[in-house]
Design a protein around this motif. Structure first.
Motif, PDB file in Angstrom:
ATOM      1  N   TYR A  60       0.852  -1.181   0.000  1.00 43.74           N
ATOM      2  CA  TYR A  60       0.000   0.000   0.000  1.00 43.74           C
ATOM      3  C   TYR A  60       0.885   1.227   0.000  1.00 43.74           C
ATOM      4  O   TYR A  60       2.019   1.194   0.493  1.00 43.74           O
ATOM      5  CB  TYR A  60      -0.905   0.014   1.236  1.00 43.74           C
ATOM      6  CG  TYR A  60      -1.845  -1.163   1.303  1.00 43.74           C
ATOM      7  CD1 TYR A  60      -3.081  -1.125   0.683  1.00 43.74           C
ATOM      8  CD2 TYR A  60      -1.488  -2.324   1.978  1.00 43.74           C
ATOM      9  CE1 TYR A  60      -3.948  -2.208   0.738  1.00 43.74           C
ATOM     10  CE2 TYR A  60      -2.338  -3.408   2.051  1.00 43.74           C
ATOM     11  CZ  TYR A  60      -3.572  -3.341   1.421  1.00 43.74           C
ATOM     12  OH  TYR A  60      -4.414  -4.420   1.484  1.00 43.74           O
ATOM     13  N   GLU A  61       0.373   2.333  -0.532  1.00 48.42           N
ATOM     14  CA  GLU A  61       1.106   3.594  -0.572  1.00 48.42           C
ATOM     15  C   GLU A  61       0.216   4.718  -0.090  1.00 48.42           C
ATOM     16  O   GLU A  61      -0.946   4.795  -0.472  1.00 48.42           O
ATOM     17  CB  GLU A  61       1.519   3.905  -2.016  1.00 48.42           C
ATOM     18  CG  GLU A  61       2.962   3.821  -2.272  1.00 48.42           C
ATOM     19  CD  GLU A  61       3.323   4.246  -3.683  1.00 48.42           C
ATOM     20  OE1 GLU A  61       2.516   4.863  -4.381  1.00 48.42           O
ATOM     21  OE2 GLU A  61       4.457   3.953  -4.060  1.00 48.42           O
ATOM     22  N   VAL A  62       0.777   5.581   0.752  1.00 51.02           N
ATOM     23  CA  VAL A  62       0.099   6.804   1.160  1.00 51.02           C
ATOM     24  C   VAL A  62       0.988   7.943   0.677  1.00 51.02           C
ATOM     25  O   VAL A  62       2.177   7.995   1.000  1.00 51.02           O
ATOM     26  CB  VAL A  62      -0.100   6.875   2.686  1.00 51.02           C
ATOM     27  CG1 VAL A  62      -0.737   8.187   3.087  1.00 51.02           C
ATOM     28  CG2 VAL A  62      -0.951   5.702   3.152  1.00 51.02           C
ATOM     29  N   VAL A  63       0.407   8.856  -0.109  1.00 52.44           N
ATOM     30  CA  VAL A  63       1.168   9.928  -0.742  1.00 52.44           C
ATOM     31  C   VAL A  63       0.591  11.279  -0.320  1.00 52.44           C
ATOM     32  O   VAL A  63      -0.632  11.440  -0.267  1.00 52.44           O
ATOM     33  CB  VAL A  63       1.117   9.803  -2.280  1.00 52.44           C
ATOM     34  CG1 VAL A  63       1.900  10.909  -2.945  1.00 52.44           C
ATOM     35  CG2 VAL A  63       1.622   8.446  -2.721  1.00 52.44           C
ATOM     36  N   ALA A  64       1.478  12.232  -0.034  1.00 52.13           N
ATOM     37  CA  ALA A  64       1.048  13.609   0.219  1.00 52.13           C
ATOM     38  C   ALA A  64       0.771  14.228  -1.143  1.00 52.13           C
ATOM     39  O   ALA A  64       1.689  14.567  -1.876  1.00 52.13           O
ATOM     40  CB  ALA A  64       2.116  14.381   0.968  1.00 52.13           C
ATOM     41  N   GLY A  65      -0.496  14.351  -1.501  1.00 55.22           N
ATOM     42  CA  GLY A  65      -0.881  14.709  -2.856  1.00 55.22           C
ATOM     43  C   GLY A  65      -0.938  16.187  -3.172  1.00 55.22           C
ATOM     44  O   GLY A  65      -0.862  16.568  -4.333  1.00 55.22           O
ATOM     45  N   ARG A  66      -1.068  17.028  -2.175  1.00 48.67           N
ATOM     46  CA  ARG A  66      -1.194  18.459  -2.457  1.00 48.67           C
ATOM     47  C   ARG A  66      -0.110  19.238  -1.722  1.00 48.67           C
ATOM     48  O   ARG A  66       0.481  18.749  -0.760  1.00 48.67           O
ATOM     49  CB  ARG A  66      -2.566  18.952  -2.011  1.00 48.67           C
ATOM     50  CG  ARG A  66      -3.697  18.252  -2.765  1.00 48.67           C
ATOM     51  CD  ARG A  66      -5.024  18.730  -2.324  1.00 48.67           C
ATOM     52  NE  ARG A  66      -5.281  20.039  -2.925  1.00 48.67           N
ATOM     53  CZ  ARG A  66      -6.381  20.729  -2.724  1.00 48.67           C
ATOM     54  NH1 ARG A  66      -7.312  20.256  -1.919  1.00 48.67           N
ATOM     55  NH2 ARG A  66      -6.552  21.899  -3.302  1.00 48.67           N
ATOM     56  N   ALA A  67       0.103  20.457  -2.162  1.00 48.09           N
ATOM     57  CA  ALA A  67       1.125  21.306  -1.545  1.00 48.09           C
ATOM     58  C   ALA A  67       0.779  21.555  -0.078  1.00 48.09           C
ATOM     59  O   ALA A  67      -0.381  21.782   0.270  1.00 48.09           O
ATOM     60  CB  ALA A  67       1.232  22.629  -2.292  1.00 48.09           C
ATOM     61  N   GLY A  68       1.796  21.496   0.776  1.00 45.22           N
ATOM     62  CA  GLY A  68       1.599  21.768   2.190  1.00 45.22           C
ATOM     63  C   GLY A  68       1.191  20.562   3.011  1.00 45.22           C
ATOM     64  O   GLY A  68       1.061  20.657   4.222  1.00 45.22           O
ATOM     65  N   ARG A  69       0.988  19.436   2.378  1.00 47.60           N
ATOM     66  CA  ARG A  69       0.625  18.231   3.126  1.00 47.60           C
ATOM     67  C   ARG A  69       1.854  17.368   3.356  1.00 47.60           C
ATOM     68  O   ARG A  69       2.818  17.428   2.617  1.00 47.60           O
ATOM     69  CB  ARG A  69      -0.441  17.446   2.376  1.00 47.60           C
ATOM     70  CG  ARG A  69      -1.749  18.204   2.336  1.00 47.60           C
ATOM     71  CD  ARG A  69      -2.866  17.350   1.880  1.00 47.60           C
ATOM     72  NE  ARG A  69      -4.101  18.123   1.892  1.00 47.60           N
ATOM     73  CZ  ARG A  69      -5.207  17.740   1.317  1.00 47.60           C
ATOM     74  NH1 ARG A  69      -5.251  16.574   0.679  1.00 47.60           N
ATOM     75  NH2 ARG A  69      -6.284  18.478   1.368  1.00 47.60           N
ATOM     76  N   ARG A  70       1.776  16.571   4.411  1.00 44.97           N
ATOM     77  CA  ARG A  70       2.883  15.672   4.741  1.00 44.97           C
ATOM     78  C   ARG A  70       2.302  14.328   5.168  1.00 44.97           C
ATOM     79  O   ARG A  70       1.105  14.204   5.417  1.00 44.97           O
ATOM     80  CB  ARG A  70       3.739  16.269   5.851  1.00 44.97           C
ATOM     81  CG  ARG A  70       3.015  16.448   7.149  1.00 44.97           C
ATOM     82  CD  ARG A  70       3.850  17.201   8.173  1.00 44.97           C
ATOM     83  NE  ARG A  70       3.178  17.277   9.453  1.00 44.97           N
ATOM     84  CZ  ARG A  70       2.280  18.178   9.790  1.00 44.97           C
ATOM     85  NH1 ARG A  70       1.920  19.106   8.937  1.00 44.97           N
ATOM     86  NH2 ARG A  70       1.720  18.164  10.984  1.00 44.97           N
ATOM     87  N   VAL A  71       3.153  13.334   5.256  1.00 45.56           N
ATOM     88  CA  VAL A  71       2.740  11.995   5.675  1.00 45.56           C
ATOM     89  C   VAL A  71       3.404  11.698   7.005  1.00 45.56           C
ATOM     90  O   VAL A  71       4.610  11.857   7.158  1.00 45.56           O
ATOM     91  CB  VAL A  71       3.130  10.936   4.614  1.00 45.56           C
ATOM     92  CG1 VAL A  71       2.710   9.560   5.063  1.00 45.56           C
ATOM     93  CG2 VAL A  71       2.504  11.266   3.275  1.00 45.56           C
ATOM     94  N   GLU A  72       2.599  11.286   7.982  1.00 47.36           N
ATOM     95  CA  GLU A  72       3.108  10.950   9.305  1.00 47.36           C
ATOM     96  C   GLU A  72       2.807   9.495   9.622  1.00 47.36           C
ATOM     97  O   GLU A  72       1.769   8.971   9.227  1.00 47.36           O
ATOM     98  CB  GLU A  72       2.458  11.835  10.374  1.00 47.36           C
ATOM     99  CG  GLU A  72       2.830  13.289  10.266  1.00 47.36           C
ATOM    100  CD  GLU A  72       2.219  14.122  11.385  1.00 47.36           C
ATOM    101  OE1 GLU A  72       1.376  13.601  12.146  1.00 47.36           O
ATOM    102  OE2 GLU A  72       2.596  15.295  11.484  1.00 47.36           O
TER     103      GLU A  72
END
Length: 91
Positions: free
Chosen positions: A19-31
């Protein structure tokens, strides 16, 4: 930061699933967080609001790989190159 992604490889019995979780938009991050036997991977906005979350049982997770996007804003200082730490003893 946009483009950050986390890959999660999970044991699904006779096979594995990725599975993959991606920060798709500007200013978002993955924690990522591990709590009470559950691995949580969340996409979070600048203000801290969770957009989406993926949850997996920790004993089923085989690998958790973070792929950060290289930062170009100068927050990481480049390594100094071309300057030896000491003089070459053979010269």
């Amino acid at each position: 930061m946009k483009g950050d992604r986390v890959e999660i490889v999970v044991d699904a019995g006779d096979t594995t699933r990725t599975y993959e979780v991606v920060a798709g938009r500007a200013g978002r991050r993955v924690e990522t967080a591990v709590r009470r036997g559950v691995v949580e991977v969340s996409e979070v906005t600048r203000s801290g609001t969770v957009v989406r979350t993926a949850r997996f049982m920790a004993n089923r997770v085989l690998a958790l790989v973070e792929h950060p996007v290289p930062r170009v804003d100068g927050s990481e200082k480049p390594a100094r190159t071309g300057h030896p730490l000491r003089d070459d003893p053979e010269t």
